[in-house]
Scaffold this motif. Structure first.
Motif, mmCIF file in Angstrom:
data_model
loop_
_atom_site.group_PDB
_atom_site.id
_atom_site.type_symbol
_atom_site.label_atom_id
_atom_site.label_comp_id
_atom_site.label_asym_id
_atom_site.label_seq_id
_atom_site.Cartn_x
_atom_site.Cartn_y
_atom_site.Cartn_z
ATOM 1 N N ALA A 1 0.839 -1.203 0.000
ATOM 2 C CA ALA A 1 0.000 0.000 0.000
ATOM 3 C C ALA A 1 0.872 1.250 0.000
ATOM 4 O O ALA A 1 0.579 2.221 -0.715
ATOM 5 C CB ALA A 1 -0.929 -0.016 1.202
ATOM 6 N N ALA A 2 1.944 1.240 0.781
ATOM 7 C CA ALA A 2 2.840 2.398 0.827
ATOM 8 C C ALA A 2 3.473 2.655 -0.532
ATOM 9 O O ALA A 2 3.570 3.803 -0.975
ATOM 10 C CB ALA A 2 3.915 2.180 1.884
ATOM 11 N N VAL A 3 3.890 1.597 -1.203
ATOM 12 C CA VAL A 3 4.489 1.733 -2.533
ATOM 13 C C VAL A 3 3.461 2.305 -3.512
ATOM 14 O O VAL A 3 3.773 3.214 -4.289
ATOM 15 C CB VAL A 3 5.024 0.370 -3.029
ATOM 16 N N ARG A 4 2.249 1.819 -3.457
ATOM 17 C CA ARG A 4 1.205 2.261 -4.403
ATOM 18 C C ARG A 4 0.806 3.716 -4.211
ATOM 19 O O ARG A 4 0.506 4.405 -5.186
ATOM 20 C CB ARG A 4 -0.026 1.373 -4.286
ATOM 21 N N VAL A 5 0.776 4.214 -2.979
ATOM 22 C CA VAL A 5 0.293 5.576 -2.759
ATOM 23 C C VAL A 5 1.349 6.646 -2.957
ATOM 24 O O VAL A 5 1.019 7.833 -3.009
ATOM 25 C CB VAL A 5 -0.342 5.768 -1.358
ATOM 26 N N CYS A 6 2.607 6.276 -3.094
ATOM 27 C CA CYS A 6 3.659 7.279 -3.272
ATOM 28 C C CYS A 6 3.470 8.003 -4.605
ATOM 29 O O CYS A 6 3.562 7.392 -5.673
ATOM 30 C CB CYS A 6 5.039 6.631 -3.218
ATOM 31 N N PRO A 7 3.237 9.328 -4.568
ATOM 32 C CA PRO A 7 2.967 10.056 -5.814
ATOM 33 C C PRO A 7 4.191 10.241 -6.703
ATOM 34 O O PRO A 7 4.040 10.614 -7.873
ATOM 35 C CB PRO A 7 2.427 11.397 -5.326
ATOM 36 N N VAL A 8 5.384 10.011 -6.173
ATOM 37 C CA VAL A 8 6.597 10.201 -6.967
ATOM 38 C C VAL A 8 7.368 8.892 -7.171
ATOM 39 O O VAL A 8 8.503 8.913 -7.651
ATOM 40 C CB VAL A 8 7.517 11.275 -6.338
ATOM 41 N N ALA A 9 6.751 7.770 -6.825
ATOM 42 C CA ALA A 9 7.343 6.440 -7.010
ATOM 43 C C ALA A 9 8.733 6.338 -6.389
ATOM 44 O O ALA A 9 9.671 5.811 -7.000
ATOM 45 C CB ALA A 9 7.363 6.064 -8.487
ATOM 46 N N ALA A 10 8.846 6.808 -5.139
ATOM 47 C CA ALA A 10 10.129 6.746 -4.432
ATOM 48 C C ALA A 10 10.340 5.441 -3.700
ATOM 49 O O ALA A 10 11.418 5.201 -3.183
ATOM 50 C CB ALA A 10 10.235 7.923 -3.452
ATOM 51 N N LEU A 11 9.311 4.614 -3.640
ATOM 52 C CA LEU A 11 9.400 3.326 -2.941
ATOM 53 C C LEU A 11 9.158 2.185 -3.919
ATOM 54 O O LEU A 11 8.375 2.327 -4.863
ATOM 55 C CB LEU A 11 8.345 3.244 -1.830
ATOM 56 N N ARG A 12 9.828 1.068 -3.654
ATOM 57 C CA ARG A 12 9.552 -0.147 -4.428
ATOM 58 C C ARG A 12 9.828 -1.336 -3.524
ATOM 59 O O ARG A 12 10.527 -1.235 -2.518
ATOM 60 C CB ARG A 12 10.371 -0.207 -5.707
ATOM 61 N N LEU A 13 9.272 -2.455 -3.893
ATOM 62 C CA LEU A 13 9.520 -3.706 -3.190
ATOM 63 C C LEU A 13 10.431 -4.580 -4.023
ATOM 64 O O LEU A 13 10.300 -4.630 -5.243
ATOM 65 C CB LEU A 13 8.212 -4.438 -2.931
ATOM 66 N N SER A 14 11.358 -5.236 -3.365
ATOM 67 C CA SER A 14 12.225 -6.178 -4.079
ATOM 68 C C SER A 14 12.299 -7.475 -3.326
ATOM 69 O O SER A 14 11.947 -7.562 -2.180
ATOM 70 C CB SER A 14 13.626 -5.586 -4.276
#
Length: 62
Positions: free
Chosen positions: A49-62
């Protein structure tokens, strides 16, 4: 699974913190701090959810 933060891209909107308060927070300077980078199955939904809501795509899951 791991949360990866692209720190230069992060603008400190705080939407990720609202989505996953147990995993991350904004410090007093408005910088995102990952409380845990390694995510287990129980936290996967919050992390996603945190990755999806970031408006600047600063988070990702690996």
């Amino acid at each position: 699974m791991k949360i990866v933060l692209d720190r230069p891209r992060c603008e400190g909107h705080g939407l990720c913190e609202e989505a996953a308060p147990e995993l991350m927070h904004l410090d007093d300077d408005g910088e995102l701090v990952l409380d845990r980078e390694e995510i287990g199955d129980t936290d996967a939904a919050q992390a996603g959810a945190a990755v999806r809501v970031c408006p600047v795509a600063a988070l990702r899951l690996s």
